[in-house]
Design an enzyme around this catalytic site. Structure first.
Site, PDB file in Angstrom:
ATOM      1  N   SER A 149      -3.544  -7.258  -0.175  1.00  0.00           N
ATOM      2  CA  SER A 149      -2.358  -7.088  -0.330  1.00  0.00           C
ATOM      3  C   SER A 149      -1.307  -8.064   0.594  1.00  0.00           C
ATOM      4  O   SER A 149      -2.043  -8.626   1.476  1.00  0.00           O
ATOM      5  CB  SER A 149      -2.134  -5.663   0.278  1.00  0.00           C
ATOM      6  N   TYR A 162      -3.312   0.696   6.767  1.00  0.00           N
ATOM      7  CA  TYR A 162      -3.385  -0.023   5.467  1.00  0.00           C
ATOM      8  C   TYR A 162      -3.564  -1.555   5.859  1.00  0.00           C
ATOM      9  O   TYR A 162      -4.492  -2.188   5.245  1.00  0.00           O
ATOM     10  CB  TYR A 162      -2.285   0.292   4.697  1.00  0.00           C
TER      11      TYR A 162
END
Length: 254
Positions: A149, A162
């Site tokens: 990501s 995250y």
């Protein structure tokens, strides 16, 4: 120039929806037999039927990759049924965001279990087969791709854990890239920005609305955009290794 995936076998985790489903369909269209790994068996079977209806080959592997024994058994079943393993796409992921001080620890545990431990379990189970495939296939190369990501490169408020998990898989991928290079197993990371998937629907009330408001002004990536990046990586001739791709929505500033 690209290489055909005819005669190869690919494993895609988190294949029941979103990026995973699009990637599986794209690799199957390129000639690979595709193993669909995930927890939602009904969705996996529907995707397998669609791939087969379009002339491809698909195998359903219903398993939870956070359990190392299930991950190992799934890979073993794949090789037993399809004979080899040339490409792995570590796509399964969990994403929960929000301020660190009131975040439920269960959300942290889930992200670490799926985004980090799941990648480790699948990779460890798959590596011997990838090495074998690189030695005996006409392509003379195998591929291991992990979906990371933009958060793995640019940490932002509300994404602390995250971002931690995605930074971890980036570092892991770079280390094993160097280990596996002599064995002709290419290791790559695709880091997407905002993608139109169902991940946002799993967020807590209040957090979900804030996230949707943040991204309302941009046109997000589609799962197919990320699948195209994966396909580009794994279809290069073996002299070429694309080790990282950062793919943002054009209007995304973060």
């Amino acid at each position: 120039m690209t290489e055909s995936l005819n005669g190869t076998v690919a494993l895609v985790t988190g294949a029941s929806s979103g990026i995973g489903a699009a990637t599986a369909q794209t690799l199957a269209a390129g000639g690979a037999a595709v193993a669909l790994l995930g927890r939602r068996g009904e969705r996996l079977r529907a995707l397998a039927d669609e791939i087969k209806a379009n002339g491809g080959a698909a195998l359903v592997l219903e398993a939870d990759i956070t359990d190392p024994e299930q991950a190992k058994a799934a890979v073993e079943q794949l090789v037993a049924d399809l004979g080899r393993l040339d490409t792995v796409v570590n796509n399964a992921g969990a994403s929960f965001v929000g301020p660190i001080e009131d975040a439920p620890p269960q959300e942290w545990d889930r992200m670490i279990a799926v985004n980090v431990e799941g990648v480790l379990h699948v990779t460890r189970a798959a590596l011997p087969h990838l090495v074998n495939a690189a030695q005996d296939s006409p392509r003379r190369v195998a591929d291991l791709v992990t979906i990371s990501s933009t958060a793995g490169r640019f940490a932002r408020p509300g994404q602390a854990v995250y971002a931690l998990t995605k930074s971890a898989v980036n570092a892991f991928s770079e280390a094993i890239r160097q280990e596996l290079q002599p064995k002709r197993v290419r290791v790559g990371v695709v880091a997407p920005g905002t993608v139109d998937t169902e991940l946002a629907t799993h967020l807590r009330d209040g957090i979900r609305e804030a996230v949707m408001q943040q991204i309302a002004s941009i046109e997000p990536l589609r799962p197919q955009d990320v699948a195209d990046a994966v396909a580009y990586m794994v279809t290069r001739e073996r002299r070429v290794a694309v080790n990282e791709m950062l793919v943002r929505a054009a209007a995304q500033t973060w």
